[in-house]
Design a protein around this motif. Structure first.
Motif, mmCIF file in Angstrom:
data_model
loop_
_atom_site.group_PDB
_atom_site.id
_atom_site.type_symbol
_atom_site.label_atom_id
_atom_site.label_comp_id
_atom_site.label_asym_id
_atom_site.label_seq_id
_atom_site.Cartn_x
_atom_site.Cartn_y
_atom_site.Cartn_z
ATOM 1 N N ASN A 56 0.918 -1.193 -0.044
ATOM 2 C CA ASN A 56 -0.145 -0.013 -0.004
ATOM 3 C C ASN A 56 0.935 1.404 0.044
ATOM 4 O O ASN A 56 0.490 2.098 -0.743
ATOM 5 C CB ASN A 56 -0.961 0.049 1.213
ATOM 6 C CG ASN A 56 -2.233 -1.022 0.988
ATOM 7 O OD1 ASN A 56 -2.535 -1.163 -0.028
ATOM 8 N ND2 ASN A 56 -2.811 -1.328 2.021
ATOM 9 N N ARG A 59 2.224 1.779 -3.429
ATOM 10 C CA ARG A 59 1.165 2.295 -4.246
ATOM 11 C C ARG A 59 0.928 3.792 -4.162
ATOM 12 O O ARG A 59 0.519 4.573 -5.054
ATOM 13 C CB ARG A 59 -0.106 1.452 -4.255
ATOM 14 C CG ARG A 59 -1.400 2.057 -5.213
ATOM 15 C CD ARG A 59 -2.465 0.844 -4.957
ATOM 16 N NE ARG A 59 -2.830 0.829 -3.653
ATOM 17 C CZ ARG A 59 -3.216 1.534 -2.685
ATOM 18 N NH1 ARG A 59 -3.947 2.664 -3.321
ATOM 19 N NH2 ARG A 59 -3.784 1.138 -1.393
ATOM 20 N N GLU A 60 0.625 4.184 -3.008
ATOM 21 C CA GLU A 60 0.108 5.312 -2.571
ATOM 22 C C GLU A 60 1.363 6.471 -2.668
ATOM 23 O O GLU A 60 1.107 7.778 -2.943
ATOM 24 C CB GLU A 60 -0.242 5.546 -0.920
ATOM 25 C CG GLU A 60 -1.305 4.885 -0.491
ATOM 26 C CD GLU A 60 -1.714 4.784 0.883
ATOM 27 O OE1 GLU A 60 -0.769 5.235 1.757
ATOM 28 O OE2 GLU A 60 -2.641 3.785 1.459
#
Length: 85
Positions: A56, A59-60
């Motif tokens: 995550n 991705r962020e």
């Protein structure tokens, strides 16, 4: 911990074993900010939440999650610093 980015042939390895959420992600974020585009960061973690948190984070932040592999008592996660936009 080295003060400079690794060469393209090697990876910066961080031993984060024993650290609990959110510390592995915070340390990864700090190191990714210091790396050059294309540099590889390998994080050795024992926290089971890292399996969710590190992909995550990649991705962020626009970086690349290159997967994980089991180690002896830890899991190694590979994140690559993305090229500048």
């Amino acid at each position: 911990m080295p003060a400079t980015s690794p060469s393209s042939a090697e990876a910066l390895r961080l031993d984060l074993r024993g650290l609990k959420c959110p510390l592995p992600v915070l340390r990864a974020q700090k190191e990714l900010a210091r790396l050059r585009p294309g540099d590889l960061l390998v994080l050795e973690c024992t926290d089971p939440m890292a399996a969710i948190d590190l992909p995550n984070l990649a991705r962020e932040t626009g970086n690349l999650y290159e997967g994980c592999s089991p180690g002896e008592g830890f899991t190694a996660y590979r994140l690559r610093k993305a090229s500048a936009p």
